[in-house]
Design a protein around this motif. Structure first.
Motif, PDB file in Angstrom:
ATOM      1  N   VAL A 152      21.048  -8.694 -30.248  1.00 34.70           N
ATOM      2  CA  VAL A 152      21.311  -7.454 -29.521  1.00 34.70           C
ATOM      3  C   VAL A 152      20.016  -6.658 -29.360  1.00 34.70           C
ATOM      4  CG1 VAL A 152      22.662  -5.329 -29.436  1.00 34.70           C
ATOM      5  CG2 VAL A 152      23.649  -7.388 -30.483  1.00 34.70           C
ATOM      6  N   ASP A 153      19.646  -6.360 -28.104  1.00 38.80           N
ATOM      7  CA  ASP A 153      18.515  -5.479 -27.801  1.00 38.80           C
ATOM      8  C   ASP A 153      19.048  -4.064 -27.602  1.00 38.80           C
ATOM      9  OD1 ASP A 153      16.905  -7.702 -27.811  1.00 38.80           O
ATOM     10  OD2 ASP A 153      16.924  -7.964 -25.638  1.00 38.80           O
ATOM     11  N   ILE A 154      18.538  -3.110 -28.397  1.00 35.29           N
ATOM     12  CA  ILE A 154      18.972  -1.716 -28.284  1.00 35.29           C
ATOM     13  C   ILE A 154      17.901  -0.941 -27.527  1.00 35.29           C
ATOM     14  CG2 ILE A 154      19.723   0.320 -29.555  1.00 35.29           C
ATOM     15  CD1 ILE A 154      20.378  -1.576 -31.895  1.00 35.29           C
ATOM     16  N   ILE A 155      18.297  -0.297 -26.434  1.00 34.30           N
ATOM     17  CA  ILE A 155      17.357   0.337 -25.509  1.00 34.30           C
ATOM     18  C   ILE A 155      17.709   1.816 -25.368  1.00 34.30           C
ATOM     19  CG2 ILE A 155      16.555   0.351 -23.111  1.00 34.30           C
ATOM     20  CD1 ILE A 155      17.680  -2.698 -23.217  1.00 34.30           C
ATOM     21  N   ILE A 198      25.207  10.514 -30.577  1.00 36.45           N
ATOM     22  CA  ILE A 198      24.638   9.435 -29.761  1.00 36.45           C
ATOM     23  C   ILE A 198      25.731   8.919 -28.832  1.00 36.45           C
ATOM     24  CG2 ILE A 198      23.710   7.078 -29.792  1.00 36.45           C
ATOM     25  CD1 ILE A 198      22.353   7.732 -32.418  1.00 36.45           C
ATOM     26  N   GLU A 199      25.371   8.674 -27.579  1.00 37.29           N
ATOM     27  CA  GLU A 199      26.321   8.135 -26.610  1.00 37.29           C
ATOM     28  C   GLU A 199      25.837   6.772 -26.118  1.00 37.29           C
ATOM     29  OE1 GLU A 199      28.368   9.172 -22.274  1.00 37.29           O
ATOM     30  OE2 GLU A 199      26.945  10.560 -23.194  1.00 37.29           O
ATOM     31  N   VAL A 200      26.776   5.822 -26.034  1.00 42.43           N
ATOM     32  CA  VAL A 200      26.452   4.512 -25.471  1.00 42.43           C
ATOM     33  C   VAL A 200      26.600   4.607 -23.958  1.00 42.43           C
ATOM     34  CG1 VAL A 200      27.066   2.080 -25.391  1.00 42.43           C
ATOM     35  CG2 VAL A 200      27.249   3.334 -27.549  1.00 42.43           C
ATOM     36  N   MET A 201      25.516   4.375 -23.240  1.00 43.13           N
ATOM     37  CA  MET A 201      25.493   4.557 -21.787  1.00 43.13           C
ATOM     38  C   MET A 201      25.817   3.279 -21.024  1.00 43.13           C
ATOM     39  SD  MET A 201      24.839   7.711 -21.749  1.00 43.13           S
ATOM     40  CE  MET A 201      24.582   8.003 -20.006  1.00 43.13           C
ATOM     41  N   GLY A 202      25.795   2.146 -21.698  1.00 40.95           N
ATOM     42  CA  GLY A 202      26.105   0.902 -21.014  1.00 40.95           C
ATOM     43  C   GLY A 202      25.842  -0.295 -21.907  1.00 40.95           C
ATOM     44  N   ALA A 203      26.452  -1.422 -21.559  1.00 46.77           N
ATOM     45  CA  ALA A 203      26.244  -2.646 -22.332  1.00 46.77           C
ATOM     46  C   ALA A 203      26.372  -3.852 -21.414  1.00 46.77           C
ATOM     47  CB  ALA A 203      27.258  -2.745 -23.475  1.00 46.77           C
ATOM     48  N   VAL A 250      21.469   3.406 -25.222  1.00 43.83           N
ATOM     49  CA  VAL A 250      21.983   4.542 -25.982  1.00 43.83           C
ATOM     50  C   VAL A 250      21.176   5.790 -25.669  1.00 43.83           C
ATOM     51  CG1 VAL A 250      22.964   3.197 -27.870  1.00 43.83           C
ATOM     52  CG2 VAL A 250      20.553   3.858 -27.956  1.00 43.83           C
ATOM     53  N   LYS A 251      21.827   6.938 -25.835  1.00 46.29           N
ATOM     54  CA  LYS A 251      21.200   8.223 -25.543  1.00 46.29           C
ATOM     55  C   LYS A 251      21.525   9.194 -26.674  1.00 46.29           C
ATOM     56  CE  LYS A 251      21.797  12.117 -22.335  1.00 46.29           C
ATOM     57  NZ  LYS A 251      22.543  12.584 -21.134  1.00 46.29           N
ATOM     58  N   SER A 252      20.543   9.973 -27.107  1.00 46.88           N
ATOM     59  CA  SER A 252      20.741  10.942 -28.194  1.00 46.88           C
ATOM     60  C   SER A 252      20.778  12.362 -27.631  1.00 46.88           C
ATOM     61  CB  SER A 252      19.621  10.834 -29.228  1.00 46.88           C
ATOM     62  OG  SER A 252      19.753  11.844 -30.213  1.00 46.88           O
ATOM     63  N   TYR A 253      21.747  13.145 -28.120  1.00 46.72           N
ATOM     64  CA  TYR A 253      21.830  14.555 -27.738  1.00 46.72           C
ATOM     65  C   TYR A 253      21.092  15.451 -28.740  1.00 46.72           C
ATOM     66  CZ  TYR A 253      25.283  13.150 -24.281  1.00 46.72           C
ATOM     67  OH  TYR A 253      25.908  12.571 -23.204  1.00 46.72           O
ATOM     68  N   PRO A 284      17.771   7.472 -31.213  1.00 43.78           N
ATOM     69  CA  PRO A 284      19.018   6.722 -31.041  1.00 43.78           C
ATOM     70  C   PRO A 284      18.875   5.240 -31.354  1.00 43.78           C
ATOM     71  CG  PRO A 284      18.071   7.282 -28.907  1.00 43.78           C
ATOM     72  CD  PRO A 284      17.275   8.003 -29.931  1.00 43.78           C
ATOM     73  N   VAL A 285      17.707   4.670 -31.038  1.00 35.95           N
ATOM     74  CA  VAL A 285      17.501   3.243 -31.304  1.00 35.95           C
ATOM     75  C   VAL A 285      17.454   2.990 -32.807  1.00 35.95           C
ATOM     76  CG1 VAL A 285      15.936   1.288 -30.997  1.00 35.95           C
ATOM     77  CG2 VAL A 285      16.322   2.894 -29.107  1.00 35.95           C
TER      78      VAL A 285
END
Length: 554
Positions: A310-313, A260-265, A277-280, A286-287
């Motif tokens: 925290v909202d996880i998107i 999983i990669e964090v794309m921004g916060a 977040v993004k899953s490979y 990922p959420v």
């Protein structure tokens, strides 16, 4: 006494955990400074006028002091005593000028320099850049004043070496989380003891509701390591968006191993945050992975951040889809992207407006930071009203310029022909492709559009609108005429207006507030360009300071 210097160096190196060679170099600088100060006092000179070299033998511990005089092509001196002192403080070379005596004649030598011809009287083989060395007796390092100066220099230099080592140890730690003990706190921030170093937590990098007292353990994010003369070198934060990212890395193994990669916060520290977040792995949500079983992972992060929600998107490469997710929990009816202005219009139901905006504009602000788009939020009814007003203005203009009815005008607008200019940019066949139209009608529409443009050009010529204003990006014939009739004929005339003043001058719906603001800013661009050119001219015109020339010798 000789070996004592080496013993002192070894003891200090062991106590401060630094290299022995560094301590010896510091001691040599202290010897050099003390000797130069005493020699200068004896000769009636300033210490900065002399070059003195101190050396400690690494085997015997013997101290050697030498006075150096550099062989030069022309004897130089600092432009002023103040410049010499400032250069020493700032660690740079001073500005120099040719040295001369009271009558203005060039000097053959001074306490630190000598002309080549003068130096070759005693040593014919010496060359420019070399030094004449004179051994000085150790008396120049003896004495209470010299010893005190050496002690101060050694203390300060060893402290500088310690700070440099701390910087070296922590410069690769930027972007990581550290833990320490609160040493002191005041109005400006909190000093944190990291064990072998100290870190500074500024007040504005502290979560709003949290307070610390001496002895508290604290965790924070290292965002800067900065060498400076005084104070801590390591700066930490508890409000930085990357602190949130690092906390999730600790709690979510899938982020650590790269699945999983964090794309921004984006954060409103202590209140609310959003993280994308993004899953490979297509089989991994990922959420759900970041939330954890019964929310244990996200709850751990929230607890560390003093209850920050925290909202996880889930991230998406599609800008519209990503923004809809970022606006959660609000339900979005429609989004309209304007890539030229990097702006998105978000339409929501009336009962979702407060959710979309959030407390103190929190939700829309965080969504804007997270997605990188400027966001305008409006309700369905507001969007419908705005669209109707816009259609009414466009259809009225087409009806007047083309002498057609409202049905045909709205049909042309629906097909993308929003002005008479648009009709002249295509072939008659393209217009004839619209259902219900043929080539004859298309040709007639273009003829009427051309006639309307010709009439508009004649009106513009009579109004005296400048070519620069006509060429401004975003200008249309209707807009230029409307401005000209109100006396707005130059870029300066338009640039002097406020957004609301421009809107009052124009027919309703011709421009919205954003378009009016953009047009005014475009008209003002030449002001800033002119100011920049004036500054460059002032710099070019400034005369360079020339060094005073020595009078010719009679």
């Amino acid at each position: 006494m000789a070996l004592e210097y080496l013993q002192i160096a070894e003891m200090v190196a062991r106590e401060k955990d630094i290299e022995k060679e560094q301590v010896i170099e510091v001691m040599e600088q202290a010897i050099q400074m003390a000797a130069r100060k005493k020699l200068a006092a004896e000769l009636g000179l300033q210490p900065l006028d002399l070059i003195v070299q101190g050396h400690i033998d690494r085997v015997s511990g013997d101290v050697h002091i030498k006075r150096l005089v550099q062989v030069v092509k022309m004897v130089m001196e600092p432009t002023s005593p103040e410049e010499a002192r400032a250069a020493v403080r700032e660690g740079r070379e001073p500005e120099m000028r040719p040295a001369s005596d009271k009558r203005g004649y060039p000097l053959k030598s001074n306490p630190s320099q000598i002309l080549l011809a003068e130096a070759q009287i005693n040593n014919p083989n010496i060359q420019i850049g070399e030094y004449i060395m004179e051994d000085l007796p150790l008396k120049y390092f003896d004495g209470r004043v010299a010893a005190q100066a050496a002690k101060q220099v050694i203390f300060q230099k060893v402290k500088d070496v310690e700070r440099a080592r701390e910087l070296e140890n922590y410069k690769d730690s930027v972007g990581t989380i550290i833990s320490g003990i609160v040493k002191r706190t005041d109005f400006n921030g909190t000093l944190v003891d990291l064990g072998r170093a100290e870190a500074w937590l500024p007040k504005d990098e502290t979560i709003q509701r949290e307070t610390f007292k001496q002895g508290d353990r604290i965790r924070a994010y290292i965002y800067k390591v900065n060498p400076q003369a005084r104070g801590p070198q390591i700066f930490i934060s508890r409000t930085h968006p990357q602190y949130l990212v690092e906390l999730f890395k600790e709690q979510v193994p899938e982020i650590q191993n790269g699945t999983i990669e964090v794309m921004g916060a984006a954060r409103d520290p202590g209140f609310r945050a959003k993280i994308a977040v993004k899953s490979y792995d297509r089989n991994l949500d990922p959420v759900g992975a970041c939330v954890g079983i019964r929310g244990v992972r996200v709850q751990a992060v929230t607890t560390e951040l003093q209850g920050e929600r925290v909202d996880i998107i889930e991230w998406s490469p599609n800008a519209a889809e990503f923004l809809v997710r970022a606006m959660q929990p609000a339900q979005v009816s429609k989004v309209v992207l304007d890539e030229d202005d990097n702006r998105i219009e978000v339409v929501v139901p009336q009962d979702n407006l407060s959710l979309a905006i959030g407390r103190r504009g929190q939700n829309v602000r965080l969504a804007s930071i997270l997605t990188g788009w400027d966001i305008d939020v409006m309700t369905d009814s507001e969007e419908s009203e705005r669209r109707n007003n816009e259609y009414n203005v466009l259809s009225t203009n087409l009806m007047q310029n083309l002498d057609v009815d409202e049905v045909l005008a709205r049909l042309l607008i629906a097909e993308g022909f929003r002005s008479i200019d648009d009709l002249l940019k295509v072939t008659p066949e393209e217009i004839a492709g619209i259902e219900g139209l043929d080539t004859d009608i298309a040709t007639e529409l273009q003829n009427r559009a051309q006639a309307a443009l010709t009439a508009a050009a004649e009106r513009l010529e009579k109004l005296g609108v400048t070519e620069e204003l006509k060429a401004l990006n975003g200008m249309t014939a209707d807009l230029i005429i409307a401005l000209g009739e109100k006396g707005i004929k130059t870029l300066d005339d338009l640039g002097d207006l406020a957004t609301d003043e421009l809107q009052e001058m124009l027919p309703a719906g011709l421009l919205n507030d954003k378009q009016a603001q953009k047009l005014i800013m475009a008209a003002r661009q030449h002001w800033f360009a002119e100011e920049s050119d004036d500054e460059d001219e002032d710099l070019d015109a400034a005369p360079a300071e020339a060094a005073p020339a020595a009078p010719a010798q009679a």
